[in-house]
Design a protein around this motif. Structure first.
Motif, mmCIF file in Angstrom:
data_model
loop_
_atom_site.group_PDB
_atom_site.id
_atom_site.type_symbol
_atom_site.label_atom_id
_atom_site.label_comp_id
_atom_site.label_asym_id
_atom_site.label_seq_id
_atom_site.Cartn_x
_atom_site.Cartn_y
_atom_site.Cartn_z
ATOM 1 N N GLU A 77 0.833 -1.202 0.000
ATOM 2 C CA GLU A 77 0.000 0.000 0.000
ATOM 3 C C GLU A 77 0.865 1.249 0.000
ATOM 4 N N SER B 73 2.117 1.718 -3.446
ATOM 5 C CA SER B 73 1.067 2.221 -4.332
ATOM 6 C C SER B 73 0.852 3.720 -4.129
ATOM 7 N N ARG C 262 3.013 5.507 -6.292
ATOM 8 C CA ARG C 262 2.703 5.224 -7.697
ATOM 9 C C ARG C 262 3.549 4.104 -8.287
ATOM 10 N N ASP C 263 3.875 3.113 -7.458
ATOM 11 C CA ASP C 263 4.523 1.875 -7.893
ATOM 12 C C ASP C 263 6.010 2.084 -8.215
#
Length: 281
Positions: free
Chosen positions: A186, A189, A192-193
Protein backbone atom coordinates in the motif's frame (compact mmCIF):
# COMPACT_ATOMS: atom_id res chain seq x y z
CA UNK A 1 34.10 -23.71 -47.71
CA UNK A 2 34.26 -25.06 -44.14
CA UNK A 3 35.43 -21.66 -42.87
CA UNK A 4 32.50 -19.92 -44.57
CA UNK A 5 30.07 -22.44 -43.12
CA UNK A 6 31.50 -22.01 -39.61
CA UNK A 7 31.28 -18.24 -39.92
CA UNK A 8 27.68 -18.36 -41.10
CA UNK A 9 26.77 -20.78 -38.31
CA UNK A 10 28.30 -18.51 -35.70
CA UNK A 11 26.49 -15.51 -37.13
CA UNK A 12 23.20 -17.43 -37.11
CA UNK A 13 23.66 -18.46 -33.45
CA UNK A 14 24.40 -14.86 -32.45
CA UNK A 15 21.27 -13.61 -34.17
CA UNK A 16 19.14 -16.27 -32.46
CA UNK A 17 20.66 -15.36 -29.10
CA UNK A 18 19.84 -11.69 -29.63
CA UNK A 19 16.26 -12.52 -30.61
CA UNK A 20 15.79 -14.81 -27.62
CA UNK A 21 17.14 -12.18 -25.24
CA UNK A 22 14.85 -9.51 -26.66
CA UNK A 23 11.72 -11.70 -26.65
CA UNK A 24 12.09 -13.35 -23.25
CA UNK A 25 10.13 -11.85 -20.35
CA UNK A 26 12.27 -10.82 -17.36
CA UNK A 27 11.57 -13.02 -14.34
CA UNK A 28 12.24 -10.29 -11.80
CA UNK A 29 9.45 -7.90 -12.82
CA UNK A 30 6.17 -9.56 -11.83
CA UNK A 31 4.99 -9.32 -8.21
CA UNK A 32 3.66 -12.23 -6.10
CA UNK A 33 5.26 -14.99 -8.15
CA UNK A 34 4.37 -18.47 -6.99
CA UNK A 35 0.86 -17.51 -5.86
CA UNK A 36 -1.74 -19.91 -7.25
CA UNK A 37 -5.41 -19.21 -7.86
CA UNK A 38 -7.39 -19.26 -4.58
CA UNK A 39 -4.21 -20.06 -2.62
CA UNK A 40 -4.35 -18.97 1.02
CA UNK A 41 -1.35 -17.52 2.87
CA UNK A 42 -1.32 -17.41 6.64
CA UNK A 43 -0.34 -13.93 7.87
CA UNK A 44 -0.45 -12.13 11.19
CA UNK A 45 -3.75 -10.54 12.15
CA UNK A 46 -4.02 -7.00 10.83
CA UNK A 47 -5.56 -5.96 14.14
CA UNK A 48 -2.40 -7.00 15.99
CA UNK A 49 -0.31 -4.91 13.56
CA UNK A 50 -2.09 -1.58 14.08
CA UNK A 51 0.24 1.36 14.56
CA UNK A 52 0.73 2.27 18.19
CA UNK A 53 1.63 5.50 19.96
CA UNK A 54 5.37 6.14 20.10
CA UNK A 55 7.47 8.87 21.74
CA UNK A 56 7.34 12.19 19.86
CA UNK A 57 4.07 11.33 18.12
CA UNK A 58 1.53 14.15 18.09
CA UNK A 59 -2.03 13.23 19.01
CA UNK A 60 -5.38 14.89 18.57
CA UNK A 61 -7.67 13.88 21.46
CA UNK A 62 -11.19 15.28 21.43
CA UNK A 63 -13.88 14.65 24.02
CA UNK A 64 -17.53 15.39 23.27
CA UNK A 65 -20.74 14.88 25.23
CA UNK A 66 -24.25 16.26 25.60
CA UNK A 67 -22.96 19.12 27.74
CA UNK A 68 -20.28 21.01 25.73
CA UNK A 69 -19.20 22.92 28.83
CA UNK A 70 -18.15 19.69 30.55
CA UNK A 71 -16.29 18.38 27.50
CA UNK A 72 -14.47 21.68 27.02
CA UNK A 73 -12.22 21.17 30.03
CA UNK A 74 -10.74 18.02 28.46
CA UNK A 75 -9.93 19.58 25.08
CA UNK A 76 -6.96 21.74 24.20
CA UNK A 77 -8.12 25.16 23.13
CA UNK A 78 -7.27 26.56 19.71
CA UNK A 79 -6.51 30.13 20.57
CA UNK A 80 -7.57 32.83 18.13
CA UNK A 81 -6.10 36.30 18.00
CA UNK A 82 -8.65 38.99 17.19
CA UNK A 83 -8.49 42.69 16.54
CA UNK A 84 -11.17 45.32 15.97
CA UNK A 85 -10.67 48.17 13.51
CA UNK A 86 -12.70 51.07 12.18
CA UNK A 87 -12.50 52.26 8.62
CA UNK A 88 -13.92 55.46 7.16
CA UNK A 89 -15.26 55.57 3.63
CA UNK A 90 -14.88 58.47 1.17
CA UNK A 91 -13.67 60.86 3.85
CA UNK A 92 -16.96 60.70 5.73
CA UNK A 93 -17.76 59.66 9.25
CA UNK A 94 -19.45 56.49 7.99
CA UNK A 95 -17.38 54.06 10.01
CA UNK A 96 -17.90 50.32 10.03
CA UNK A 97 -16.45 48.10 12.71
CA UNK A 98 -15.24 44.60 11.93
CA UNK A 99 -13.15 41.91 13.61
CA UNK A 100 -10.20 40.06 12.11
CA UNK A 101 -9.27 36.70 13.59
CA UNK A 102 -6.84 33.91 12.84
CA UNK A 103 -5.98 30.58 14.39
CA UNK A 104 -2.61 29.84 15.94
CA UNK A 105 -2.77 26.32 14.47
CA UNK A 106 -3.90 22.84 15.44
CA UNK A 107 -3.10 21.99 19.02
CA UNK A 108 -2.21 18.43 19.87
CA UNK A 109 -0.58 16.39 22.60
CA UNK A 110 3.08 15.59 21.92
CA UNK A 111 4.18 12.31 23.46
CA UNK A 112 7.20 12.72 25.70
CA UNK A 113 10.39 10.65 25.33
CA UNK A 114 9.08 8.62 28.27
CA UNK A 115 5.89 7.82 26.32
CA UNK A 116 3.52 9.99 28.35
CA UNK A 117 1.22 12.98 27.84
CA UNK A 118 -0.03 15.50 30.39
CA UNK A 119 -3.78 15.35 29.88
CA UNK A 120 -6.19 17.95 31.28
CA UNK A 121 -7.85 16.93 34.57
CA UNK A 122 -6.55 13.34 34.36
CA UNK A 123 -2.89 14.29 34.66
CA UNK A 124 0.07 12.34 33.28
CA UNK A 125 -0.95 9.29 31.25
CA UNK A 126 1.30 6.55 29.90
CA UNK A 127 0.22 6.24 26.25
CA UNK A 128 3.17 4.60 24.44
CA UNK A 129 2.29 1.23 22.95
CA UNK A 130 -1.45 1.92 22.76
CA UNK A 131 -3.47 1.95 19.55
CA UNK A 132 -5.86 4.81 18.83
CA UNK A 133 -8.83 2.78 19.97
CA UNK A 134 -7.10 1.57 23.12
CA UNK A 135 -6.16 5.10 24.14
CA UNK A 136 -9.66 6.40 23.42
CA UNK A 137 -11.16 3.60 25.52
CA UNK A 138 -8.72 4.24 28.35
CA UNK A 139 -9.48 7.97 28.53
CA UNK A 140 -13.21 7.31 28.31
CA UNK A 141 -12.95 4.82 31.15
CA UNK A 142 -11.02 7.27 33.32
CA UNK A 143 -13.50 10.09 32.73
CA UNK A 144 -16.50 7.90 33.49
CA UNK A 145 -14.78 6.09 36.35
CA UNK A 146 -14.08 9.37 38.13
CA UNK A 147 -17.65 10.50 37.64
CA UNK A 148 -16.65 13.51 35.54
CA UNK A 149 -18.90 12.86 32.51
CA UNK A 150 -21.55 10.18 32.13
CA UNK A 151 -21.64 9.99 28.33
CA UNK A 152 -18.22 10.96 26.89
CA UNK A 153 -17.23 10.22 23.31
CA UNK A 154 -13.44 10.19 22.86
CA UNK A 155 -11.79 10.45 19.44
CA UNK A 156 -8.04 9.97 18.98
CA UNK A 157 -6.15 10.72 15.76
CA UNK A 158 -2.47 10.75 14.84
CA UNK A 159 -1.33 14.13 13.52
CA UNK A 160 2.22 13.54 12.31
CA UNK A 161 2.86 9.85 11.61
CA UNK A 162 3.96 8.63 8.21
CA UNK A 163 6.41 6.56 6.17
CA UNK A 164 9.01 7.55 3.59
CA UNK A 165 9.30 5.81 0.21
CA UNK A 166 12.56 6.47 -1.66
CA UNK A 167 14.54 5.21 -4.63
CA UNK A 168 13.17 3.74 -7.86
CA UNK A 169 9.50 4.66 -7.43
CA UNK A 170 7.42 7.02 -9.55
CA UNK A 171 6.77 9.55 -6.78
CA UNK A 172 9.24 9.29 -3.89
CA UNK A 173 8.36 11.19 -0.73
CA UNK A 174 6.87 11.04 2.75
CA UNK A 175 3.31 9.78 3.04
CA UNK A 176 0.97 10.23 5.98
CA UNK A 177 -0.47 7.15 7.62
CA UNK A 178 -4.16 7.98 7.81
CA UNK A 179 -5.12 4.36 8.48
CA UNK A 180 -4.50 2.08 11.44
CA UNK A 181 -2.79 -0.58 9.30
CA UNK A 182 -0.53 0.07 6.30
CA UNK A 183 1.22 -2.66 4.29
CA UNK A 184 4.39 -2.20 2.29
CA UNK A 185 2.47 -2.73 -0.96
CA UNK A 186 0.00 0.00 0.00
CA UNK A 187 2.89 2.34 0.72
CA UNK A 188 4.41 1.58 -2.69
CA UNK A 189 1.07 2.22 -4.33
CA UNK A 190 0.97 5.64 -2.66
CA UNK A 191 4.31 6.29 -4.37
CA UNK A 192 2.70 5.22 -7.70
CA UNK A 193 4.52 1.87 -7.89
CA UNK A 194 8.13 1.00 -8.71
CA UNK A 195 9.71 2.18 -11.93
CA UNK A 196 10.74 -0.49 -14.41
CA UNK A 197 14.34 0.04 -13.20
CA UNK A 198 13.44 -0.85 -9.59
CA UNK A 199 14.90 -4.02 -8.08
CA UNK A 200 11.82 -5.91 -6.90
CA UNK A 201 13.82 -8.64 -5.20
CA UNK A 202 15.78 -6.43 -2.82
CA UNK A 203 13.50 -3.72 -1.39
CA UNK A 204 14.90 -2.44 1.89
CA UNK A 205 12.93 -1.26 4.91
CA UNK A 206 14.74 0.67 7.63
CA UNK A 207 12.99 0.67 11.00
CA UNK A 208 14.02 2.46 14.18
CA UNK A 209 13.83 0.10 17.12
CA UNK A 210 14.85 1.73 20.37
CA UNK A 211 18.19 3.45 19.85
CA UNK A 212 19.06 1.31 16.82
CA UNK A 213 17.98 1.09 13.18
CA UNK A 214 17.14 -2.38 11.87
CA UNK A 215 17.36 -3.11 8.13
CA UNK A 216 15.06 -5.65 6.45
CA UNK A 217 15.12 -6.91 2.85
CA UNK A 218 11.85 -7.79 1.10
CA UNK A 219 11.39 -9.76 -2.14
CA UNK A 220 8.25 -8.47 -3.83
CA UNK A 221 8.32 -11.32 -6.34
CA UNK A 222 7.99 -13.96 -3.60
CA UNK A 223 4.34 -13.97 -2.54
CA UNK A 224 4.69 -16.21 0.51
CA UNK A 225 7.89 -14.62 1.74
CA UNK A 226 6.42 -11.14 1.33
CA UNK A 227 3.29 -11.65 3.43
CA UNK A 228 5.34 -13.36 6.16
CA UNK A 229 7.95 -10.61 6.34
CA UNK A 230 8.15 -8.69 9.64
CA UNK A 231 7.85 -5.48 7.62
CA UNK A 232 4.81 -6.49 5.55
CA UNK A 233 2.93 -4.21 7.94
CA UNK A 234 4.73 -0.90 8.26
CA UNK A 235 5.16 1.27 11.34
CA UNK A 236 5.35 5.03 11.57
CA UNK A 237 8.80 6.33 10.69
CA UNK A 238 9.70 3.35 8.46
CA UNK A 239 11.80 4.13 5.39
CA UNK A 240 11.16 2.02 2.29
CA UNK A 241 14.02 2.13 -0.22
CA UNK A 242 13.82 0.58 -3.68
CA UNK A 243 17.26 -0.13 -5.14
CA UNK A 244 17.95 0.32 -8.86
CA UNK A 245 18.28 -2.97 -10.74
CA UNK A 246 21.53 -4.15 -12.26
CA UNK A 247 20.83 -2.57 -15.63
CA UNK A 248 20.22 0.84 -14.03
CA UNK A 249 23.38 0.48 -11.95
CA UNK A 250 25.45 -0.29 -15.04
CA UNK A 251 24.01 2.72 -16.83
CA UNK A 252 25.51 4.92 -14.14
CA UNK A 253 29.04 4.01 -15.32
CA UNK A 254 30.68 4.84 -18.64
CA UNK A 255 29.97 2.05 -21.15
CA UNK A 256 28.95 -0.13 -18.22
CA UNK A 257 25.81 -1.39 -19.90
CA UNK A 258 27.12 -2.18 -23.37
CA UNK A 259 26.43 -5.90 -23.17
CA UNK A 260 22.70 -5.44 -22.62
CA UNK A 261 22.31 -2.29 -24.71
CA UNK A 262 20.21 -2.67 -27.87
CA UNK A 263 22.41 -0.28 -29.83
CA UNK A 264 25.44 -2.38 -28.90
CA UNK A 265 23.92 -5.51 -30.41
CA UNK A 266 22.81 -3.60 -33.49
CA UNK A 267 26.39 -2.45 -33.95
CA UNK A 268 27.64 -6.02 -33.54
CA UNK A 269 25.09 -7.29 -36.07
CA UNK A 270 26.06 -4.54 -38.53
CA UNK A 271 29.73 -5.38 -38.11
CA UNK A 272 29.14 -9.07 -38.65
CA UNK A 273 27.00 -8.39 -41.70
CA UNK A 274 29.71 -6.19 -43.19
CA UNK A 275 32.30 -8.86 -42.43
CA UNK A 276 30.14 -11.51 -44.09
CA UNK A 277 29.78 -9.41 -47.26
CA UNK A 278 33.49 -8.77 -47.41
CA UNK A 279 34.27 -12.41 -46.72
CA UNK A 280 31.89 -13.51 -49.48
CA UNK A 281 33.62 -11.23 -51.93
Amino acid sequence: MNIKFAFKSTLFVLILACLAASCSAPKNIAYFQGAQDAEIFEIASAESKQITVQPFDKLSIIVTCKDPALAKMFNLQIFTNTSAQKNGFNGTDDYREYTVGYSDGINGFTVSPEGTIDYPVLGVIKVAGMTRNELAAFIKGEIMGRGLIKDPIVTVEFLNVGVSVLGEVSQPGRYDMNVDVLTIMEALSLARDLTIQGDRKHVKVLRKEGDKVQAYVVDLTDAKGLVNSPVYYLKQGDIVYVEPNEMKKRQSTTNGNNVTNVSFWLSVASLLTSAAILFKK
